[in-house]
Structure formats: structure tokens, C-alpha cells
Design a protein around this motif. Sequence first.
Motif, PDB file in Angstrom:
ATOM      1  N   PHE A  47       0.827  -1.198   0.000  1.00  0.00           N
ATOM      2  CA  PHE A  47       0.000   0.000   0.000  1.00  0.00           C
ATOM      3  C   PHE A  47       0.868   1.257   0.000  1.00  0.00           C
ATOM      4  CE2 PHE A  47      -2.844  -3.267   1.479  1.00  0.00           C
ATOM      5  CZ  PHE A  47      -4.061  -2.916   0.929  1.00  0.00           C
ATOM      6  N   PHE A  48       0.207   2.394  -0.115  1.00  0.00           N
ATOM      7  CA  PHE A  48       0.862   3.699  -0.114  1.00  0.00           C
ATOM      8  C   PHE A  48       1.360   4.026   1.292  1.00  0.00           C
ATOM      9  CE2 PHE A  48       0.701   8.288   0.487  1.00  0.00           C
ATOM     10  CZ  PHE A  48       1.380   8.767  -0.622  1.00  0.00           C
ATOM     11  N   GLY A  49       2.587   4.526   1.393  1.00  0.00           N
ATOM     12  CA  GLY A  49       3.141   4.932   2.681  1.00  0.00           C
ATOM     13  C   GLY A  49       4.401   4.156   3.043  1.00  0.00           C
ATOM     14  N   MET A  50       4.772   4.234   4.294  1.00  0.00           N
ATOM     15  CA  MET A  50       5.974   3.542   4.756  1.00  0.00           C
ATOM     16  C   MET A  50       5.751   2.031   4.769  1.00  0.00           C
ATOM     17  SD  MET A  50       8.087   5.975   5.135  1.00  0.00           S
ATOM     18  CE  MET A  50       9.418   5.008   5.854  1.00  0.00           C
ATOM     19  N   VAL A  83       0.170  11.128  -3.984  1.00  0.00           N
ATOM     20  CA  VAL A  83      -0.969  11.027  -3.061  1.00  0.00           C
ATOM     21  C   VAL A  83      -1.450   9.578  -3.063  1.00  0.00           C
ATOM     22  CG1 VAL A  83      -1.664  13.429  -3.321  1.00  0.00           C
ATOM     23  CG2 VAL A  83      -2.551  11.714  -4.900  1.00  0.00           C
ATOM     24  N   ASP A  84      -2.199   9.214  -2.032  1.00  0.00           N
ATOM     25  CA  ASP A  84      -2.674   7.839  -1.904  1.00  0.00           C
ATOM     26  C   ASP A  84      -3.673   7.528  -3.023  1.00  0.00           C
ATOM     27  OD1 ASP A  84      -3.582   5.363  -1.123  1.00  0.00           O
ATOM     28  OD2 ASP A  84      -3.738   5.881   0.993  1.00  0.00           O
ATOM     29  N   PRO A  85      -3.377   6.557  -3.885  1.00  0.00           N
ATOM     30  CA  PRO A  85      -4.293   6.264  -5.006  1.00  0.00           C
ATOM     31  C   PRO A  85      -5.635   5.695  -4.560  1.00  0.00           C
ATOM     32  CG  PRO A  85      -2.086   5.370  -5.421  1.00  0.00           C
ATOM     33  CD  PRO A  85      -2.137   5.779  -3.980  1.00  0.00           C
ATOM     34  N   ARG A  86      -5.738   5.219  -3.321  1.00  0.00           N
ATOM     35  CA  ARG A  86      -6.978   4.566  -2.908  1.00  0.00           C
ATOM     36  C   ARG A  86      -8.186   5.477  -2.976  1.00  0.00           C
ATOM     37  NH1 ARG A  86      -5.172   1.720   2.630  1.00  0.00           N
ATOM     38  NH2 ARG A  86      -3.894   3.619   2.680  1.00  0.00           N
ATOM     39  N   ARG A  87      -7.982   6.808  -2.762  1.00  0.00           N
ATOM     40  CA  ARG A  87      -9.150   7.686  -2.808  1.00  0.00           C
ATOM     41  C   ARG A  87      -9.629   7.965  -4.218  1.00  0.00           C
ATOM     42  NH1 ARG A  87      -5.981  13.203  -1.163  1.00  0.00           N
ATOM     43  NH2 ARG A  87      -4.446  12.005  -0.048  1.00  0.00           N
ATOM     44  N   TYR A  88      -8.881   7.489  -5.229  1.00  0.00           N
ATOM     45  CA  TYR A  88      -9.299   7.672  -6.612  1.00  0.00           C
ATOM     46  C   TYR A  88      -9.802   6.370  -7.244  1.00  0.00           C
ATOM     47  CZ  TYR A  88      -6.658  11.936  -5.938  1.00  0.00           C
ATOM     48  OH  TYR A  88      -6.195  13.130  -5.439  1.00  0.00           O
ATOM     49  N   LEU A  89      -9.893   5.318  -6.424  1.00  0.00           N
ATOM     50  CA  LEU A  89     -10.378   4.039  -6.931  1.00  0.00           C
ATOM     51  C   LEU A  89     -11.887   3.950  -6.727  1.00  0.00           C
ATOM     52  CD1 LEU A  89      -7.585   1.702  -5.511  1.00  0.00           C
ATOM     53  CD2 LEU A  89      -7.660   2.844  -7.727  1.00  0.00           C
TER      54      LEU A  89
END
Length: 299
Positions: A180-183, A286-292
Motif C-alpha cells: 500500500f501507499f506509505g511507509m 498522493v494515496d491512489p486509494r481515494r481515486y479508486l
Amino acid sequence: MKRRPARYTLLLTRSGGGSRALSLPGWALALLLAFLALWSGANLYLWHRAREVRALEARIQALSQEARRLSLALEAERAKNGALSQEAQRTQKELEELRRAIEELRRRAGLSPINALPVRYQEGGQGGGAMEAWAEVRAAVLDLRNQVQELAPALERALETERSLPAGLPLRRYEGVTSFFGMRKNPFGWGMEFHDGLDFAAPYGTPVHATGSGVVAQAGWMGPYGLAVLLDHAEGYQTLYGHLSRLLVRPGERVERGQVLGYVGSTGRSTGPHLHYSVYRRGVAVDPRRYLDPAWASR
């Protein structure tokens, strides 16, 4: 004592199910609020344009009714007047053209077709009152035509911007998200590292689709991403599709949402076949999850 950064907790509940607490740092919450504000603004703009189309629909409906009433009055008079006949036929033709133009605008805006009644006219008829009424209808038709000509480009630009924004999944099928996105823990050694996207596990050769229309900024070998494609979208957005096995686009090429860009592979810094998908806003990941898709994001 060192002050710890403020964090915010969101409580997500599901009907008939359990709940989940999501803790976010302040900057992530600010980014989420900024995205919601941008999304709401875009929807408000499109709603405003759709309302203008509905107002035009009401006017064409009223004009059609008025023209029909006048044509019936002219039929009752039964007097020959060649000039009035030509004016009536021309106005009827223009009303039909405007009806088709508004139907096209409604189709582009995702609205249902209009049901304006056709104007019925039979040659013949005279009288100053009828002629004046036809002149008023024609003036209204010309005014309506000007409004349609002004609305169409603005609506087209708004719809094009919406199509260009990244939305949805880049794969039609995949086997799960492996990172996932992040550390995250460094998959190639010790320590932690920042991961600027999502890794979708998928079979080798799975088609990769553009999540928004745009222009190919880069296509080729991109260091740790291996064979990759970078797209430029509207509003300062970019999307990146990495670790591909083969590319189908070239730099400078215009692509549409859903178009196949290439195929899943394991090129670059990769431990197996998967797609690395990143979303950038004005150069910042940016975190792609909010665009899915909402259904996927709620998993």
C-alpha cells in the motif's frame, strides 16, 4: 518533552457489521478534505451546467407549444400568404435543429432525452396578429440558439476535465494488493522505505488501462519502475503505471480513459509480476486509494 504530531481518528461503521477506526495524521486529513472540496466543486459546476440545459429544455418546450398554437390559428384563417408560409417553415426547421442540439447537450451531460412536441404547420394563412406572433417566436428562437452556442463549449470543457481526472482501477482483474501507499518494510533489504503507490498482483501479461484521459508524458524505462508509462491529466494530475512487460503507447500520444497502455510484467525493481500504480497531484504523490472505485476502497 517532544510534542507528538496531532492525529485524527475516523470511525467507519457498516450496517449489520462491525466498525473500524482509521487514524490519520493532520496532513493526511487536510489532503482528504482538499480532495473532497475539489470533487464537490467539480460536481457543483456540472450540476449548474445541467440546470442550464434543463432551463433550455423548458424554453424549447414552451416555444414548441406556442408555435403549434399559432399554426392551428393560421390553419383556421385559411388565407394565402407566401411570406408567412416561408417564415413558419423556417422557424419550424430551426426549432427542430435546436431540439437536436439540446438533446446532444443532454446526452453529453448524462441527462435523459427531452420530449418536446413537434410543430405542425400547414401552408396558408394571413393576418397581422399571426405575423407579429411568428416574429416574436422567431426572436425567441434566435435568442435560444445563441444560448445553446454559448453553453455547448463550456459544457464540453467541463465534461472533458471530468474524463481526464484519474478515477477507477487500472486493472480489470487482479489478485490482491501486495503493498500500500506509505511507509513499508524494504522488500530488498533492511529498514523501512516510502512507497509512493499501490502494487496490484496480477498474472503476467494482464492488460493495464488508463484511469483517465490524458497525454503520455513518458513511456519507456524509468529506473526502479522498469518499463513504465506516465500520463499527464487535467488539474495538475499525473498517473504512473510501472513494472510493465510491454508498452503500447509512445510519448506525446493522446489516450482515453480505459485505453490499454501495456501489460503487467516484472521489470525494474520488482520481486514478481505486478502493477505499480501511482497518482501525483502537482508533482506530489498522493494515496491512489481515494481515486479508486468506492466499493474497492471500502474493503
